[in-house]
Design an enzyme around this catalytic site. Sequence first.
Site, PDB file in Angstrom:
ATOM      1  N   TRP A 101      49.074  50.383  37.942  1.00  0.00           N
ATOM      2  CA  TRP A 101      47.814  50.832  37.327  1.00  0.00           C
ATOM      3  C   TRP A 101      47.840  52.321  37.054  1.00  0.00           C
ATOM      4  CZ3 TRP A 101      45.721  47.267  34.789  1.00  0.00           C
ATOM      5  CH2 TRP A 101      45.819  45.952  35.229  1.00  0.00           C
ATOM      6  N   ASP A 170      41.030  56.113  40.813  1.00  0.00           N
ATOM      7  CA  ASP A 170      40.749  54.746  40.351  1.00  0.00           C
ATOM      8  C   ASP A 170      40.523  53.878  41.591  1.00  0.00           C
ATOM      9  OD1 ASP A 170      40.785  52.140  39.512  1.00  0.00           O
ATOM     10  OD2 ASP A 170      42.753  52.237  38.533  1.00  0.00           O
ATOM     11  N   LYS A 194      36.308  43.100  42.084  1.00  0.00           N
ATOM     12  CA  LYS A 194      37.046  42.845  43.325  1.00  0.00           C
ATOM     13  C   LYS A 194      36.107  42.915  44.524  1.00  0.00           C
ATOM     14  CE  LYS A 194      40.714  44.931  40.741  1.00  0.00           C
ATOM     15  NZ  LYS A 194      41.535  43.825  40.319  1.00  0.00           N
TER      16      LYS A 194
END
Length: 364
Positions: A101, A170, A194
């Site tokens: 990511w 992030d 999530k």
Amino acid sequence: MARVWNFSAGPAALPTPVLERARAELLELGASGMSVMEMSHRSAEFVALKREVERKLRAAAGIPDSHRVLFLQGGASLQFAMVPINLLGGRSASYAHTGHWGSKAIEEAKRIGRVSLATDSKANKFTTVAPVSEWSVDAEAAYLHYTPNETIAGVEFHAVPAVAAPLVADLSSSILSRPFDFAAHALTYAGAQKNMGPAGLTVVVLREDALRAAPPGTASMLDYRAHLAAPDGMLNTPPTYSVYLLGLTLDWLAEQGGVAAMAERNAAKAAALYAYIDGSGYYRNPVDPAWRSRMNVPFMIGSGSASDLALEAGFLAGCKAAGLANLEGHRSVGGMRASLYNAMPMAGVAALIDYMREFARNHG
Ligand code: PMP
């Protein structure tokens, strides 16, 4: 109906009580005569609900008054672009390249401005991170971007990196899983799917003074300032149902004892699974123990030979009958991965370990 133990990396399992409450409130929220999905986002009811959700999020996560909160769309992936658009101001940025990511964030930032890598763990296949004291953070950097939890390789920072540059993080796969120092960060963002609710909502927490002028021609939807200036931070229609479900998830989190209690549970869940893997002599997790994630635990059988891959396929094929779902590793790494977000209780981890033990006994 039998709900399985869902180890998905995201969109991920939601707490059953949250879904039950959503079902009970589906046709009518309060005394409004309608579903929350059918309300105008400018209605008094929804504006009050949104303010209340923000208040609960601030309280649960410990977000200080110095920081503003935005409920946006476009996922964390859009933030990979909005961050450089709004924070670079013609300067360069430093990125910690510690996983998949982070790579995506770097690729996107390079489309917008100059990027240097403060550290790069690609050579060790993202299984560890160099000590922060060895990083080279560009002295002129507008910010340092890092990924506190890399969802695919399962690598997690257990402390905020001590660097001089303003920090951008992030938080997609770690928000609300443990206490986090928002005050130490200029900007953080996280997709909801999530630990916070369903997909569609991205939470951004930022210090307004970290913003610089966006390049001329930047669309207002890509400009944090335009969102911040809009009534109640709503430049357009936010994902209203996802905001509502975040509120329900925050109520559930408070009932569970909040983020601190959740962090203890998450640490215990991850410790149990890693201890079993390490002691099994059958499964392995390749990540440096000092950098192992409490949220995402990748594991393999053997060392990738054709017979190991066949065993992994057999392992995954047998999960369904054991009531275990979504244990496939990310397509880029293969093997298996168990995601242990807040909604996964220790009982689910115990069921997984039982299945792993049984499989190793029968196939080892
Ligand atoms: N960052 C991290 C750490 C993630 O885990 C994910 C999704 N798995 C993303 C970014 C991308 O999120 P989205 O699909 O919401 O853009």
